[in-house]
Design a protein around this motif. Structure first.
Motif, PDB file in Angstrom:
ATOM      1  N   GLY A 268       0.664  -1.283   0.065  1.00  0.00           N
ATOM      2  CA  GLY A 268      -0.088   0.063  -0.140  1.00  0.00           C
ATOM      3  C   GLY A 268       0.770   1.231   0.111  1.00  0.00           C
ATOM      4  N   HIS A 269       2.122   1.377  -0.506  1.00  0.00           N
ATOM      5  CA  HIS A 269       3.084   2.381  -0.417  1.00  0.00           C
ATOM      6  C   HIS A 269       2.935   3.197  -1.801  1.00  0.00           C
ATOM      7  CE1 HIS A 269       6.560   4.659   0.402  1.00  0.00           C
ATOM      8  NE2 HIS A 269       7.172   4.173  -0.386  1.00  0.00           N
ATOM      9  N   ILE A 270       3.431   2.370  -2.791  1.00  0.00           N
ATOM     10  CA  ILE A 270       3.094   3.188  -4.311  1.00  0.00           C
ATOM     11  C   ILE A 270       2.655   1.818  -4.817  1.00  0.00           C
ATOM     12  CG2 ILE A 270       5.153   4.776  -3.839  1.00  0.00           C
ATOM     13  CD1 ILE A 270       6.591   2.989  -5.376  1.00  0.00           C
ATOM     14  N   LEU A 271       2.377   2.072  -6.139  1.00  0.00           N
ATOM     15  CA  LEU A 271       2.028   0.898  -7.179  1.00  0.00           C
ATOM     16  C   LEU A 271       3.114  -0.166  -7.159  1.00  0.00           C
ATOM     17  CD1 LEU A 271      -0.383   0.696  -9.013  1.00  0.00           C
ATOM     18  CD2 LEU A 271       1.065   1.087 -10.873  1.00  0.00           C
TER      19      LEU A 271
ATOM     20  N   ASP B 289      -0.365   3.538  12.066  1.00  0.00           N
ATOM     21  CA  ASP B 289      -0.569   2.456  10.828  1.00  0.00           C
ATOM     22  C   ASP B 289       0.460   1.439  11.166  1.00  0.00           C
ATOM     23  OD1 ASP B 289      -2.557   3.726   9.401  1.00  0.00           O
ATOM     24  OD2 ASP B 289      -0.806   5.317   8.712  1.00  0.00           O
ATOM     25  N   LEU B 290       1.722   1.723  11.494  1.00  0.00           N
ATOM     26  CA  LEU B 290       2.782   0.792  11.723  1.00  0.00           C
ATOM     27  C   LEU B 290       2.258  -0.392  12.858  1.00  0.00           C
ATOM     28  CD1 LEU B 290       6.028   2.822  11.456  1.00  0.00           C
ATOM     29  CD2 LEU B 290       5.262   1.259   9.969  1.00  0.00           C
ATOM     30  N   LEU B 291       1.835   0.294  13.934  1.00  0.00           N
ATOM     31  CA  LEU B 291       1.267  -0.695  15.204  1.00  0.00           C
ATOM     32  C   LEU B 291       0.073  -1.547  14.584  1.00  0.00           C
ATOM     33  CD1 LEU B 291       2.024   1.581  18.024  1.00  0.00           C
ATOM     34  CD2 LEU B 291       3.316  -0.260  17.401  1.00  0.00           C
ATOM     35  N   ARG B 292      -0.536  -1.019  13.698  1.00  0.00           N
ATOM     36  CA  ARG B 292      -1.821  -1.798  13.295  1.00  0.00           C
ATOM     37  C   ARG B 292      -1.396  -2.941  12.315  1.00  0.00           C
ATOM     38  NH1 ARG B 292      -6.886   0.882   9.822  1.00  0.00           N
ATOM     39  NH2 ARG B 292      -7.672  -0.911   9.121  1.00  0.00           N
ATOM     40  N   TRP B 293      -0.452  -2.608  11.518  1.00  0.00           N
ATOM     41  CA  TRP B 293      -0.075  -3.804  10.532  1.00  0.00           C
ATOM     42  C   TRP B 293       0.791  -4.979  11.746  1.00  0.00           C
ATOM     43  CZ3 TRP B 293       5.129  -5.275   9.417  1.00  0.00           C
ATOM     44  CH2 TRP B 293       5.077  -6.388   8.458  1.00  0.00           C
TER      45      TRP B 293
ATOM     46  N   GLN C 124       0.067   4.346   4.364  1.00  0.00           N
ATOM     47  CA  GLN C 124      -1.020   4.565   5.246  1.00  0.00           C
ATOM     48  C   GLN C 124      -2.260   3.672   4.957  1.00  0.00           C
ATOM     49  OE1 GLN C 124      -2.038   8.626   6.385  1.00  0.00           O
ATOM     50  NE2 GLN C 124      -0.472   9.248   4.996  1.00  0.00           N
ATOM     51  N   TYR C 125      -2.972   3.333   5.802  1.00  0.00           N
ATOM     52  CA  TYR C 125      -4.506   2.997   5.618  1.00  0.00           C
ATOM     53  C   TYR C 125      -5.194   4.017   4.854  1.00  0.00           C
ATOM     54  CZ  TYR C 125      -3.075  -1.283   8.064  1.00  0.00           C
ATOM     55  OH  TYR C 125      -2.475  -2.478   8.530  1.00  0.00           O
ATOM     56  N   ASP C 126      -6.165   3.693   4.179  1.00  0.00           N
ATOM     57  CA  ASP C 126      -7.227   4.651   3.734  1.00  0.00           C
ATOM     58  C   ASP C 126      -6.501   5.434   2.586  1.00  0.00           C
ATOM     59  OD1 ASP C 126      -9.353   3.203   4.876  1.00  0.00           O
ATOM     60  OD2 ASP C 126      -9.025   4.302   6.563  1.00  0.00           O
ATOM     61  N   THR C 127      -5.575   5.263   1.946  1.00  0.00           N
ATOM     62  CA  THR C 127      -4.791   6.030   0.954  1.00  0.00           C
ATOM     63  C   THR C 127      -5.532   5.912  -0.278  1.00  0.00           C
ATOM     64  OG1 THR C 127      -2.745   5.829   1.975  1.00  0.00           O
ATOM     65  CG2 THR C 127      -2.644   6.343  -0.516  1.00  0.00           C
ATOM     66  N   PRO C 128      -5.778   7.110  -0.919  1.00  0.00           N
ATOM     67  CA  PRO C 128      -6.322   7.057  -2.205  1.00  0.00           C
ATOM     68  C   PRO C 128      -5.746   6.255  -3.239  1.00  0.00           C
ATOM     69  CG  PRO C 128      -6.199   9.411  -1.589  1.00  0.00           C
ATOM     70  CD  PRO C 128      -5.508   8.450  -0.600  1.00  0.00           C
ATOM     71  N   ILE C 129      -6.465   5.400  -4.305  1.00  0.00           N
ATOM     72  CA  ILE C 129      -5.922   4.771  -5.340  1.00  0.00           C
ATOM     73  C   ILE C 129      -5.396   3.276  -4.723  1.00  0.00           C
ATOM     74  CG2 ILE C 129      -4.136   4.519  -7.274  1.00  0.00           C
ATOM     75  CD1 ILE C 129      -3.778   7.356  -7.436  1.00  0.00           C
ATOM     76  N   LEU C 130      -4.676   3.424  -3.778  1.00  0.00           N
ATOM     77  CA  LEU C 130      -4.103   1.949  -3.423  1.00  0.00           C
ATOM     78  C   LEU C 130      -4.678   1.081  -2.401  1.00  0.00           C
ATOM     79  CD1 LEU C 130      -0.194   3.189  -3.061  1.00  0.00           C
ATOM     80  CD2 LEU C 130      -1.511   2.055  -5.227  1.00  0.00           C
ATOM     81  N   ASN C 131      -4.588  -0.228  -2.270  1.00  0.00           N
ATOM     82  CA  ASN C 131      -5.006  -0.924  -1.350  1.00  0.00           C
ATOM     83  C   ASN C 131      -4.487  -0.752   0.135  1.00  0.00           C
ATOM     84  OD1 ASN C 131      -7.137  -2.603  -2.650  1.00  0.00           O
ATOM     85  ND2 ASN C 131      -5.554  -3.147  -3.837  1.00  0.00           N
ATOM     86  N   ASP C 132      -4.985  -1.287   1.221  1.00  0.00           N
ATOM     87  CA  ASP C 132      -4.460  -0.840   2.501  1.00  0.00           C
ATOM     88  C   ASP C 132      -3.292  -2.041   2.545  1.00  0.00           C
ATOM     89  OD1 ASP C 132      -6.202   0.982   3.400  1.00  0.00           O
ATOM     90  OD2 ASP C 132      -7.474  -0.437   4.409  1.00  0.00           O
ATOM     91  N   PRO C 133      -2.112  -1.937   3.408  1.00  0.00           N
ATOM     92  CA  PRO C 133      -1.229  -2.892   3.564  1.00  0.00           C
ATOM     93  C   PRO C 133      -1.853  -4.266   3.986  1.00  0.00           C
ATOM     94  CG  PRO C 133      -0.404  -0.826   4.607  1.00  0.00           C
ATOM     95  CD  PRO C 133      -2.032  -0.691   4.393  1.00  0.00           C
TER      96      PRO C 133
END
Length: 465
Positions: free
Chosen positions: A161-164, A412-416, A190-199
């Motif tokens: 979920g960082h870049i394509l 986000d890091l702790l969530r992952w 990040q979670y809920d970033t536009p375009i990309l899926n969550d980690p």
């Protein structure tokens, strides 16, 4: 079965880790060191290993601080495969050739100066042909597909979920009947970033190498960031200035175009002229648009409604240097997105020359600025900026938009990390000293795990349970 830490330990850039198992040696990433001139000079230091002895490379994503020394590795004798996600291979062809061209240009400039002093010429770090050879060695893999890359060594890519194309890499190692699962986070978005899926969450690991770029802080809430962008646009319009956005060609530029399309009416963008002034970002945008299978649900729906990736109607792609120069004739009403993202090169420097002294100009900093870079000095509020050997007064207003970072924050890091059902040993890398220390303590509290901040050259045995 051991893991040696080399890059992105004493500093945030230059990611490179060495994995040994079943008699094979694998590199995970091979990135450029970025920052001050002194730090970047370290890229010319010899590798602490023989490139010819590396059996394979696993590349987490295309950003230069993870991929940028792959052509040098090839130049010095590496001949193995580079395993990476499918979209990363496409982006790497753009990024690595650009890196090579910039290096060649820099060498030519320095050699002109050296010739005046009767000094011997220097060679670029690598050339375009080395970059092309590095990309030709890449073996593209989809997400969630297990692949045995060497006997006893299997990898699986998961969406970071960082870049394509960015990947979390899960290794399954099997050596003399001992099985261990090692996970590299790569760079987490990040979670809920536009375009990309969550980690992607991973449930089991014996050891985890985790990044810590923002391990000591929280990003601004995204809604607040969007409101701030709207205010900056309105203020700049009212004051009769331009807006400069130093942006990374991969990821940030595409996210900005997506947001400008999504909020075009709300932000009254039809009255602005928007320029994507980066040949590399233009090429990368085409690659983004060609990979809708990697979008999140909202972006897929947006794309299907308009037949292509979202972009504002009044967007101009300026590919040539001549087209770029004409933008500087515009005194107001221009939004200019240009590289480099840390203001340490590229076309953004020419736009800064023309706009820094204007109090009506607004500069939007949308990504991480490494220590020692001109972008970091802007963020720190320095009153002058040195560009191409001359000093320029900073009268423009500088805005730091933390909510758009491609890196997840501490939450986000702790969530992952909290998604692991096992209690793995964590190795904290890819961060400045304070973020690493803070994140390490948070991980101990969260998981009760052994958490280590490795130093350069430290080696850890992965075999013990």
């Amino acid at each position: 079965m051991e893991l040696e830490f080399y890059g992105a330990t004493g500093r945030i850039t230059g990611s490179c880790h060495i994995l040994r198992s079943s008699g094979y040696t694998i590199l995970v990433d091979c990135g450029l060191i970025q920052g001050s001139a002194e730090e970047e000079a370290l890229n010319r230091e010899p590798f602490p290993f023989d490139p010819r002895a590396i059996d394979a490379v696993v590349l987490t994503h295309g950003h230069i601080d993870h991929s940028g020394r792959l052509p040098l590795l090839v130049k010095e004798g590496f001949r193995g495969p580079v395993f990476t996600q499918q979209a990363t291979r496409d982006l790497s062809l753009v990024l690595l050739q650009d890196s090579a061209r910039l290096g060649e240009q820099d060498a030519r400039y320095k050699n002109r100066q050296r010739a005046k002093k009767k000094l011997d010429p220097i060679e670029p770090l690598y050339r375009v042909e080395d970059a092309i050879e590095a990309v030709n060695s890449m073996v593209p893999l989809p997400y969630e597909a297990e692949k045995e890359i060497l006997p006893g060594i299997t990898i699986t890519f998961h969406d970071a979920g960082h870049i394509l194309g960015s990947a979390i890499v899960a290794f399954m190692l099997n050596e003399n009947g001992v099985r261990r699962r090692l996970v590299f986070s790569g760079d987490l978005g990040q979670y809920d970033t536009p375009i990309l899926n969550d980690p992607a969450l991973i449930e089991h690991a014996d050891a985890v190498v985790i990044e810590s770029t923002y391990g000591d802080r929280l990003h601004r809430e995204r809604d607040e960031t969007l409101q701030e962008i709207g205010r900056i646009l309105q203020d700049a319009w009212d004051e009769g200035g331009n807006i400069l956005i130093p942006a990374f060609a991969i990821g940030r530029s595409q996210e900005l175009l997506y947001l400008f399309a999504k909020y075009a009416r709300e932000w009254e963008l039809d009255r602005w002229q928007i320029f994507l002034d980066s040949p590399m970002a233009i090429e990368a945008s085409a690659i983004y648009w060609d990979h809708p299978e990697l979008y999140d649900e909202e972006a897929r729906l947006f794309r299907s409604n308009i037949g292509s990736m979202a972009r504002p109607q009044n967007l101009h792609f300026t590919r040539s240097a001549e087209e770029s120069r004409t933008i500087n004739d515009i005194g107001k009403g221009a939004i200019i997105i240009a590289g480099s993202g840390m203001c340490n090169g590229g076309r953004i420097l020419y736009h800064l020359k023309h706009n820094l002294g204007c109090s009506a100009c607004h500069i939007m900093i949308t990504g991480y600025q490494a220590e020692g870079t001109p972008g970091r000095r802007l963020v720190n509020g320095e009153e002058t900026m040195r560009i191409h050997g001359s000093e320029y007064r900073v009268a423009a207003r500088v805005h730091t938009l933390g909510g758009l970072s491609a890196h997840g924050d501490q939450r986000d890091l702790l969530r992952w990390a909290g998604g692991f059902k096992s209690r793995p040993r964590f190795f904290v890398v890819h961060g400045e000293d304070e973020p690493k220390v803070v994140l390490a303590e948070k991980l101990r509290e969260l998981k009760g795990s052994d958490v280590i901040i490795p130093g350069p050259g430290e080696i850890f045995d992965l075999a013990p349970a």
